[in-house]
Structure formats: structure tokens, C-alpha cells
Design a protein around this motif. Structure first.
Motif, PDB file in Angstrom:
ATOM      1  N   PRO A 149       0.834  -1.221   0.000  1.00 46.44           N
ATOM      2  CA  PRO A 149       0.000   0.000   0.000  1.00 46.44           C
ATOM      3  C   PRO A 149       0.860   1.258   0.000  1.00 46.44           C
ATOM      4  N   CYS A 150       1.371   1.597  -1.131  1.00 45.20           N
ATOM      5  CA  CYS A 150       2.256   2.770  -1.262  1.00 45.20           C
ATOM      6  C   CYS A 150       1.947   3.459  -2.582  1.00 45.20           C
ATOM      7  N   SER A 151       1.786   4.752  -2.531  1.00 46.65           N
ATOM      8  CA  SER A 151       1.512   5.540  -3.737  1.00 46.65           C
ATOM      9  C   SER A 151       2.813   6.104  -4.295  1.00 46.65           C
ATOM     10  N   VAL A 152       3.000   5.920  -5.591  1.00 46.35           N
ATOM     11  CA  VAL A 152       4.176   6.461  -6.282  1.00 46.35           C
ATOM     12  C   VAL A 152       3.723   7.633  -7.145  1.00 46.35           C
ATOM     13  N   THR A 153       4.378   8.768  -6.996  1.00 44.91           N
ATOM     14  CA  THR A 153       4.024   9.947  -7.797  1.00 44.91           C
ATOM     15  C   THR A 153       5.166  10.292  -8.750  1.00 44.91           C
ATOM     16  N   ILE A 154       4.804  10.585 -10.006  1.00 47.14           N
ATOM     17  CA  ILE A 154       5.805  10.851 -11.044  1.00 47.14           C
ATOM     18  C   ILE A 154       5.334  12.038 -11.879  1.00 47.14           C
ATOM     19  N   LEU A 155       6.242  12.974 -12.151  1.00 50.36           N
ATOM     20  CA  LEU A 155       5.982  14.104 -13.047  1.00 50.36           C
ATOM     21  C   LEU A 155       6.638  13.797 -14.387  1.00 50.36           C
ATOM     22  N   THR A 156       5.892  13.922 -15.475  1.00 43.03           N
ATOM     23  CA  THR A 156       6.431  13.539 -16.783  1.00 43.03           C
ATOM     24  C   THR A 156       6.232  14.627 -17.826  1.00 43.03           C
ATOM     25  N   LEU A 157       7.125  14.594 -18.815  1.00 38.96           N
ATOM     26  CA  LEU A 157       6.997  15.423 -20.019  1.00 38.96           C
ATOM     27  C   LEU A 157       7.907  14.829 -21.090  1.00 38.96           C
ATOM     28  N   ASN A 158       7.286  14.099 -22.037  1.00 41.44           N
ATOM     29  CA  ASN A 158       8.038  13.491 -23.149  1.00 41.44           C
ATOM     30  C   ASN A 158       9.212  12.643 -22.651  1.00 41.44           C
ATOM     31  N   ASN A 159       8.895  11.650 -21.834  1.00 44.38           N
ATOM     32  CA  ASN A 159       9.925  10.788 -21.250  1.00 44.38           C
ATOM     33  C   ASN A 159       9.805   9.334 -21.725  1.00 44.38           C
ATOM     34  N   GLU A 160       9.428   9.134 -22.971  1.00 44.42           N
ATOM     35  CA  GLU A 160       9.216   7.775 -23.448  1.00 44.42           C
ATOM     36  C   GLU A 160      10.487   6.923 -23.386  1.00 44.42           C
ATOM     37  N   ASP A 161      11.665   7.565 -23.393  1.00 47.88           N
ATOM     38  CA  ASP A 161      12.911   6.795 -23.369  1.00 47.88           C
ATOM     39  C   ASP A 161      13.208   6.201 -22.001  1.00 47.88           C
ATOM     40  N   THR A 162      12.702   6.817 -20.933  1.00 53.13           N
ATOM     41  CA  THR A 162      13.072   6.374 -19.584  1.00 53.13           C
ATOM     42  C   THR A 162      11.893   5.946 -18.727  1.00 53.13           C
ATOM     43  N   ILE A 163      10.671   6.297 -19.100  1.00 55.38           N
ATOM     44  CA  ILE A 163       9.534   6.072 -18.215  1.00 55.38           C
ATOM     45  C   ILE A 163       9.229   4.590 -18.009  1.00 55.38           C
ATOM     46  N   ARG A 164       9.475   3.733 -19.024  1.00 53.55           N
ATOM     47  CA  ARG A 164       9.167   2.311 -18.879  1.00 53.55           C
ATOM     48  C   ARG A 164      10.013   1.684 -17.774  1.00 53.55           C
ATOM     49  N   GLN A 165      11.305   1.951 -17.778  1.00 55.75           N
ATOM     50  CA  GLN A 165      12.165   1.377 -16.740  1.00 55.75           C
ATOM     51  C   GLN A 165      11.803   1.930 -15.370  1.00 55.75           C
ATOM     52  N   TRP A 167       1.468   6.092   2.771  1.00 59.90           N
ATOM     53  CA  TRP A 167       2.867   6.025   2.330  1.00 59.90           C
ATOM     54  C   TRP A 167       2.959   6.527   0.895  1.00 59.90           C
ATOM     55  N   VAL A 168       3.868   7.484   0.681  1.00 57.03           N
ATOM     56  CA  VAL A 168       4.056   8.073  -0.648  1.00 57.03           C
ATOM     57  C   VAL A 168       5.541   8.020  -1.004  1.00 57.03           C
ATOM     58  N   PHE A 169       5.815   7.576  -2.214  1.00 53.21           N
ATOM     59  CA  PHE A 169       7.188   7.490  -2.727  1.00 53.21           C
ATOM     60  C   PHE A 169       7.216   8.264  -4.046  1.00 53.21           C
ATOM     61  N   TYR A 170       7.989   9.344  -4.091  1.00 54.84           N
ATOM     62  CA  TYR A 170       8.019  10.117  -5.336  1.00 54.84           C
ATOM     63  C   TYR A 170       9.350   9.928  -6.054  1.00 54.84           C
ATOM     64  N   VAL A 171       9.257   9.725  -7.356  1.00 51.27           N
ATOM     65  CA  VAL A 171      10.443   9.556  -8.194  1.00 51.27           C
ATOM     66  C   VAL A 171      10.280  10.447  -9.422  1.00 51.27           C
ATOM     67  N   ASP A 172      11.399  10.687 -10.098  1.00 54.82           N
ATOM     68  CA  ASP A 172      11.345  11.417 -11.359  1.00 54.82           C
ATOM     69  C   ASP A 172      11.228  10.416 -12.502  1.00 54.82           C
ATOM     70  N   SER A 173      10.776  10.897 -13.617  1.00 56.38           N
ATOM     71  CA  SER A 173      10.501  10.008 -14.755  1.00 56.38           C
ATOM     72  C   SER A 173      11.763   9.424 -15.377  1.00 56.38           C
ATOM     73  N   ASP A 174      12.929   9.984 -15.063  1.00 56.96           N
ATOM     74  CA  ASP A 174      14.182   9.449 -15.599  1.00 56.96           C
ATOM     75  C   ASP A 174      14.978   8.690 -14.531  1.00 56.96           C
ATOM     76  N   GLU A 175      14.282   8.208 -13.497  1.00 59.03           N
ATOM     77  CA  GLU A 175      14.922   7.474 -12.407  1.00 59.03           C
ATOM     78  C   GLU A 175      14.341   6.065 -12.291  1.00 59.03           C
ATOM     79  N   TYR A 176      15.118   5.166 -11.689  1.00 53.44           N
ATOM     80  CA  TYR A 176      14.623   3.832 -11.358  1.00 53.44           C
ATOM     81  C   TYR A 176      15.401   3.320 -10.139  1.00 53.44           C
ATOM     82  N   ILE A 177      14.847   2.309  -9.469  1.00 55.28           N
ATOM     83  CA  ILE A 177      15.490   1.766  -8.267  1.00 55.28           C
ATOM     84  C   ILE A 177      15.927   0.328  -8.514  1.00 55.28           C
TER      85      ILE A 177
END
Length: 730
Positions: free
Chosen positions: A6-22, A86-96
Motif C-alpha cells: 500500500p504505497c503511492s508512487v508519484t511521477i511528473l512527466t513530459l516526453n519521457n518515453e525513453d526512460t519512463i518504462r524502466q 505512504w508516498v514514494f516520489y520519483v522522477d521520470s528518468d529514475e529507477y530503483i
């Protein structure tokens, strides 16, 4: 779905098709993914839908590819859309990585709301995971529980940050968060946008921004830029076998910090906002000061040309220009007009450097004068704020008014002789020193050291204050602060060290300069003493006493001074007391009149009265015979101002709260009176004019208050008398 936490992930995007999938794949173990999109035109939204993410527009509207204008607002909006605590925020060009994934799962399952998940952030640049960079180690506090009271700090358009309440505990998790960097050109484009947002934020908050906070931020960002540059050079040499962030990417941060600190738009916004905050009375005073100075500048420039800024009543400016020209053309600090260029030991590098920066070495004198005029306006503001802080606002208005209107204060900034700039930095140093005695802040002490060092580079007469002011400070504050007073001595000396070293290498002497050592302070008293006693020019007396000549005789003056002072101290005291008369009574307004109108006949009163009692009658007679009755009136006015200064000093000494400050200021006055020597010209008194005006303002404020009270009493008495007459039946 059952395996998801039970954790919400928030992401801000703008033309990130190269990195958003990962990115989405790495956080797919969370049961709620929110994507705030800037109306992307690539496949970003389609990919997000594949992972079951909830898609929302960052802003409503038909326009595509909308860059974020306020990151804090977007973060707040995304948090408000979250379903879970619980909230976990990441950027669209990041992954863990997997390790961090397991740590997050465990932390959420334990459900301790006060724990904040923090983890290392690793940059991926040009396909390589970076091992070393100036900002390493970099930690990200990204996993939080909203029930802990954590919220976004308001006001930041960019570089948003969370506010953690007491009780929140940051726990470092195993694993890493990886961040893809785009190519350098895209990085620069992103930085340009961030800088724009940062400037807009600064402009919005300029009305409540203090200059001290602004300068602190400027200093901080400048030091950070310096650190980035140093590490950009050092890291590749130190870690040859590791992936170090390339130099060109390091320089991205170097320029970012410098532009962020020094962009002129920020200065303009703060100046405009500061002007709006000023009281109307002070604005009127400043405008009057500006008009007077601009008119004088225009008159001199139109009628006499730029030469009037240099070839005025004093030869110092000519010497400064000569040194600046020799530095530019020959690389020599010399007054010689032709080879050999002999090294000069009398002047200091402040004014020649100023002339080099403002074009004076190229024959353009007016830019330096403009800078000095602006500096004189800044001095008026400093006088106002200093006086308001340590006395009261009424006194501050009067002191600022005197500084704006008194002729010496608007004339000398048009002359490139150093006194004008010197006074600004000296008074600023005194302001910082007094502030430090009260606040004990090391940053203020550093500011004091820098300002006093600059003042001493401009005029070496302030060199003894490096030792004198901390000595007074040692008596004014807790003796446990001896270490910081020692630091107050050492810091200006460290800043002056290059000139000491130059004198050692070029002249073979570690002294700061010959002006103070030979002629400063008691030097001129010695000249008067020897002239009276031996009826010979002082230099001849030195030659006879020391059996030396020329420069050797000049170098022996201080020794002779100390010996003669020990033999006949009363004579020196008498000379000093006499000197105080012209120091305070000589207004210098004749010099100003002659400079503005060269054809003005000053005749017999070319010679300034030096305080000799017997010469006073002749002095007055010469003034009257030469048609100087108007200026005798001016002398009388200045004498009244001098009396106001003395009475103001006595009034200030009665106040126990300000007594130590008043004594410190009075000590500075006495030092300059002594250091200027006989024949104290008005420009020698110029550096302490701000202090003199403060004391005069104290008296004038008291007098005006008493006068207003007397007027009120008088009007009340008249009113009562009128009432009594109206009731009288007769």
C-alpha cells in the motif's frame, strides 16, 4: 495485486518515453501509481497506462509540451491525489534496484509513520554509472508517511523540498536510486529553465528579502561554484580508475551556481523592492542627494571636461592615474613617467585598481566618478540604517539629511582621490564590527575583515584600525571572546598579505606602506615640532640628526619622532590640541567653490589657517579683504554644526545603553584627527563625516523635540489666555 504494497508512487512527466518504462517497471510493486503529465506528445502516457497508472494533466488546457512552472505545486498536487499514507516520489528518468525495492517493501509493511526512507542517488551520464562527482554522496529522502505531518515547503518554484517535523527519523536504506542524465545540451536547457524559475521566485519574494540574507546566499553560491571548479580538476587526477563525472558536466554546475548568485535581474529586483520599502522621508533625502550630485557632475563635465575629476584641488588623483597607466602599459606600480620605472612605496593599490576597472587608465574618468557617486548614495543609506538601529529613526533622518546636503559629501565623490570609496568601506567595516559586538556572528566578522581590508587597500591610514578596533572590542565584550578578537586582527592582515609580500619582494621591506609609517599619525606633528624648534625644513633636520640624506632620512623619521616625543611630550600635546581646531572648523567649501568656478578669486585665503592663535586675525582679515564675506558666513555655519556635534556627543554619552558605542565612535574620530596631522584638510575629515553627522543629528533631534514641546506649551498658554479673556465680563 495481492503482492503489491500500500504505497503511492508519484511521477511528473513530459516526453519521457525513453526512460519512463524502466522507471514504472522498478516501482510496479506499489499498488498506486500517479502520473502528472505536461501534455506530452510522445508515447509517455501510453506507456504509463500499460502499468495501470492514473494519469492526470499538470495543468488544464489544450497546449502541448507544457514545462513545469512551479515544481512545489505539482508535488503537492500529486501527493493530494495519492490513495495511501505512504508516498514514494520519483522522477521520470529514475529507477530503483532490487535491494532498494526490498527495503521499501519492508519499511511500508512495518508501518512506522515517523520513519523517512532515504537512499543514495547515482547519476548515469553518457551510459556510465558515475562513481565520483562533486555532489557525492547524494542522498534522497523520497519515502514518507503523510500521517507524520511531513509537507512540502511553500514558495519554491524549483528545487522543491520537504519539511520534516520533530520526531521524524531519516533511515538510510540499502540499495540505490539511479538517475539518467540527458546529453549536455539538454542539461543546459533544463538548467536555463530552472534558473528562470529561481529568478521568478526571487522576484516574488524580493519585497521581504533582507540584503544580509541575499549577500549570504550570494557568498554561499559563489563558494559552491569555486568548490565545483576545484573538484572538477582534482577528481579525475585522484580517481583515475573510476568513472568520474566529466569536466564539462561539472562545469554545468559551476556556471549554474555563478549565474544563480550573480544574475543582474536579482540585484535589480532587490534594489527596486528595497526602494519601495524605504520611508517617504528617506526617499526624499535620497532623491535630493542624487539631484545635487548629478548636477555637480554635469556642471564639472560640461564646463571643464573629464580633467576636472582628476586635476582638481589635490594631486593624489594624478598620481593614481599615473600608477594605473604604468600598470596597464608597463606592468609596473610606479609614479615614474619614463624608464626606469621605480617601484612606489607610498601609494597602495586600491585606487589604481579601481581606475583600471572603470577605464581611468584609458583616459575615461567619468565612469569612476559615477561609481563613486552611487557609492556615496549607498553611504547615506548605511548612515540611516546604522543610526536607526542604534539610536532612533528621527536621528537617522537628520543624519542622512546632513550626509545628503553637506557640500563636502557631494563634492569629493567627483574627485578620483580615494576618500569617497574609502569612507564607504570604512563605515561599512565599523557597522559590521559594532554588529558583531552585539550579535557574535562569525559571518559579520568576516564581512568586517573584508571591508576593512578593502578600505586599507584604498587608503593606508586605516591600517592601525586593524589593531585598534579589536582592542576596543576586547574591552567591550566578554573576555572569553579574545580568540575572535584575535581573528578580527588576523583576517584583514591575511587579506592584505599580498601587498606585504609585494613590498618585501620589490622593496625589501615588510611594512604595508611608507605613508603611514613616515608621515602618518605623529609624523606631521614632528614636522611642526622640528620646524618651530630648529627653524629649518624637517627633512634637513632629519638629515643632520641621522647623518643621512634622501630616502634614508625619510626612513629615519619615525625613529626621530619617537625620540622627540619622549623628550618633549607637552609640546606635542599642544600641537595636537591646536590641530583639532582646523580639523573640525575648516569646512573646505572654498576649495569646492574654486573647483566649480576656476575664475573665482580666492586670493589671500589660499592659505588655510593651521590653528595658530596669532594668525587668526590675519586669517579673518584676508577673507574679508578678498570679498569672502559669504564664506565667512559659511565658516560660521560650519562652526555651528561643529558645536552641534560636540553637544550631540555629550548627550549621547549620558545614555548608558549607547555609551560604549559612542566611545568607540569617538575613538575613531580622535584617531583620524591625530593621524591627519597639522593642516587637516576637509578631505582628511571626510572619512569620519558620517560619525560627526550622527552626533550632530543627536543634538538637532533633541533641540527640535524641545522646540516642538515649547511651541506646544506656548500655544496651550495662548489658548488658556484666550479662554480667560473670553470669560472676563469686563
Amino acid at each position: 495485486m495481492n503482492n503489491k504494497i500500500p504505497c503511492s508512487v508519484t511521477i511528473l512527466t513530459l516526453n519521457n518515453e525513453d526512460t519512463i518504462r524502466q522507471c514504472l517497471d522498478s516501482v510496479s510493486f506499489c499498488d498506486d501509481i500517479i502520473v502528472l503529465d505536461g501534455n506530452s506528445t510522445d508515447k509517455t502516457v501510453e506507456i504509463a497506462k500499460e502499468f495501470g497508472a492514473r494519469i492526470y494533466p499538470q495543468v488544464e488546457g489544450p497546449h502541448a509540451n507544457i514545462a513545469i512552472q512551479n515544481f512545489t505545486q505539482m508535488r503537492v498536487k500529486s501527493f493530494n491525489l495519492a490513495k495511501n499514507d505512504w508516498v514514494f516520489y520519483v522522477d521520470s528518468d529514475e529507477y530503483i534496484d532490487e535491494d532498494l525495492k526490498e527495503e521499501i517493501q519492508k519499511l511500508v509493511q512495518d508501518n512506522d509513520k515517523n520513519i523517512v526512507g532515504r537512499f543514495r542517488r547515482i547519476a548515469i551520464v553518457e551510459g556510465k554509472k558515475i562513481d565520483k562527482a562533486y555532489f557525492y554522496p547524494e542522498f534522497a529522502d523520497r519515502l514518507i508517511n503523510r500521517k507524520a505531518g511531513i509537507h512540502w515547503k511553500p514558495g519554491s518554484r524549483v528545487h522543491e523540498s520537504l519539511v520534516f517535523p520533530e520526531g521524524a527519523e531519516k533511515k538510510e536504506l540499502k540499495g540505490e536510486l539511479f538517475s539518467y542524465w540527458p546529453d549536455l545540451e539538454k542539461c543546459k536547457k533544463k538548467d536555463k529553465h530552472y534558473l528562470k524559475l529561481a529568478r521568478e521566485k526571487f522576484i516574488d519574494a524580493a519585497h521581504k528579502t533582507k540584503w544580509t540574507d541575499f549577500l549570504r546566499g550570494l557568498w554561499k553560491n559563489t563558494l559552491r561554484a569555486k568548490k565545483v571548479f576545484a573538484l572538477a580538476l582534482w577528481l579525475p587526477l585522484r580517481y583515475r580508475d573510476e568513472n568520474v563525472l566529466p569536466f564539462r558536466y561539472h562545469m554545468r554546475f559551476f556556471w549554474y551556481n555563478l549565474i544563480h548568485a550573480w544574475h543582474p535581474v536579482k540585484f535589480k529586483a532587490l534594489i527596486v523592492a528595497s526602494w519601495k520599502r524605504l520611508p517617504k522621508m528617506l526617499k526624499t533625502i535620497m532623491m535630493a542627494a542624487l539631484v545635487i550630485r548629478v548636477v555637480l557632475f554635469a556642471v564639472l563635465l560640461i564646463t571643464q571636461g573629464q580633467s576636472s575629476f582628476v586635476y582638481g584641488p589635490n594631486g593624489d588623483a594624478v598620481e593614481f592615474v599615473t600608477i594605473a597607466e604604468n600598470i596597464k602599459n608597463h606592468g609596473e606600480f610606479s609614479l615614474s613617467e619614463s624608464e626606469p620605472f621605480l617601484a612606489n612605496d607610498f601609494r597602495t593599490p586600491g585606487m589604481p585598481a579601481f581606475l583600471l576597472l572603470t577605464g581611468g587608465a584609458h583616459g575615461a574618468y567619468w565612469p569612476g566618478v559615477v561609481v563613486q557617486i552611487l557609492a556615496s548614495l549607498a553611504l547615506i543609506l548605511m548612515i540611516y540604517f546604522f543610526t536607526k538601529r542604534y539610536f532612533n529613526e528621527n536621528i537617522a533622518f537628520i543624519a542622512a539629511g546632513l550626509a545628503a546636503l553637506e557640500p563636502n559629501m557631494w563634492y569629493w565623490p567627483t574627485q578620483l582621490i580615494g576618500e569617497s570609496l574609502f569612507t564607504v568601506f570604512l563605515f561599512g567595516a565599523i557597522y559590521c564590527f559594532v554588529d558583531y559586538l552585539e550579535s557574535k556572528r562569525m559571518g559579520v566578522l568576516i564581512g568586517y575583515a573584508i571591508l576593512l581590508a578593502i578600505a586599507t587597500y584604498l587608503r593606508q591610514i586605516s591600517y592601525p584600525l586593524i589593531f585598534l578596533l579589536p582592542l576596543v572590542g576586547l574591552l567591550s565584550i566578554n573576555k572569553q571572546r579574545f580568540t575572535k578578537m584575535a581573528i578580527a586582527v588576523m583576517m584583514p592582515l591575511v587579506l592584505l598579505a599580498p601587498w606585504f609580500y609585494r613590498n618585501h619582494v620589490v622593496l625589501g621591506d615588510f611594512t604595508y606602506g611608507s605613508s603611514f609609517a613616515v608621515r602618518g599619525s605623529v609624523g606631521k606633528y614632528v614636522e611642526s615640532y622640528t620646524q618651530k624648534k630648529f627653524q629649518k625644513p624637517p627633512i634637513e633636520v632629519y638629515e643632520e640628526l641621522q647623518n643621512v640624506s634622501g630616502e634614508d632620512a625619510a626612513g629615519a623619521m619615525m625613529g626621530v619622532a619617537l625620540k622627540s616625543l619622549a623628550k618633549d611630550p607637552l609640546a606635542y600635546i599642544g600641537i595636537g590640541a591646536t590641530t583639532l581646531v582646523p580639523f573640525f572648523a575648516s569646512d573646505g567649501w572654498f576649495t569646492i567653490a574654486k573647483s566649480v568656478e576656476p575664475t573665482f578669486e580666492i586670493g589671500a585665503f589660499d592659505k588655510t589657517w593651521l590653528g595658530e592663535p596669532g594668525a587668526f586675525e590675519t586669517f579673518v582679515s584676508n577673507y574679508v579683504q578678498s570679498g569672502g564675506i559669504v564664506f565667512l558666513i559659511a565658516k560660521a555655519l560650519y562652526a555651528l554644526l561643529t558645536l552641534a556635534i560636540l553637544f550631540g556627543l555629550l548627550i549621547a554619552l549620558k545614555d548608558k545603553q549607547s555609551r560604549k558605542l559612542v566611545l568607540l565612535l569617538f575613538l575613531v574620530i580622535l584617531y583620524f584627527a591625530a593621524a591627519s596631522g597639522l593642516g587637516s584638510y576637509a578631505r582628511f575629515r571626510y572619512p569620519i563625516q558620517p560619525i560627526l553627522f550622527i552626533f550632530a543629528a543627536i543634538f538637532l533631534a533633541r533641540y527640535s523635540r524641545l522646540s516642538s514641546q515649547a511651541n506646544r506649551l506656548s500655544s496651550r498658554a495662548n489658548s488658556l489666555s484666550s479662554r480667560a479673556k473670553s470669560r472676563d465680563p469686563s
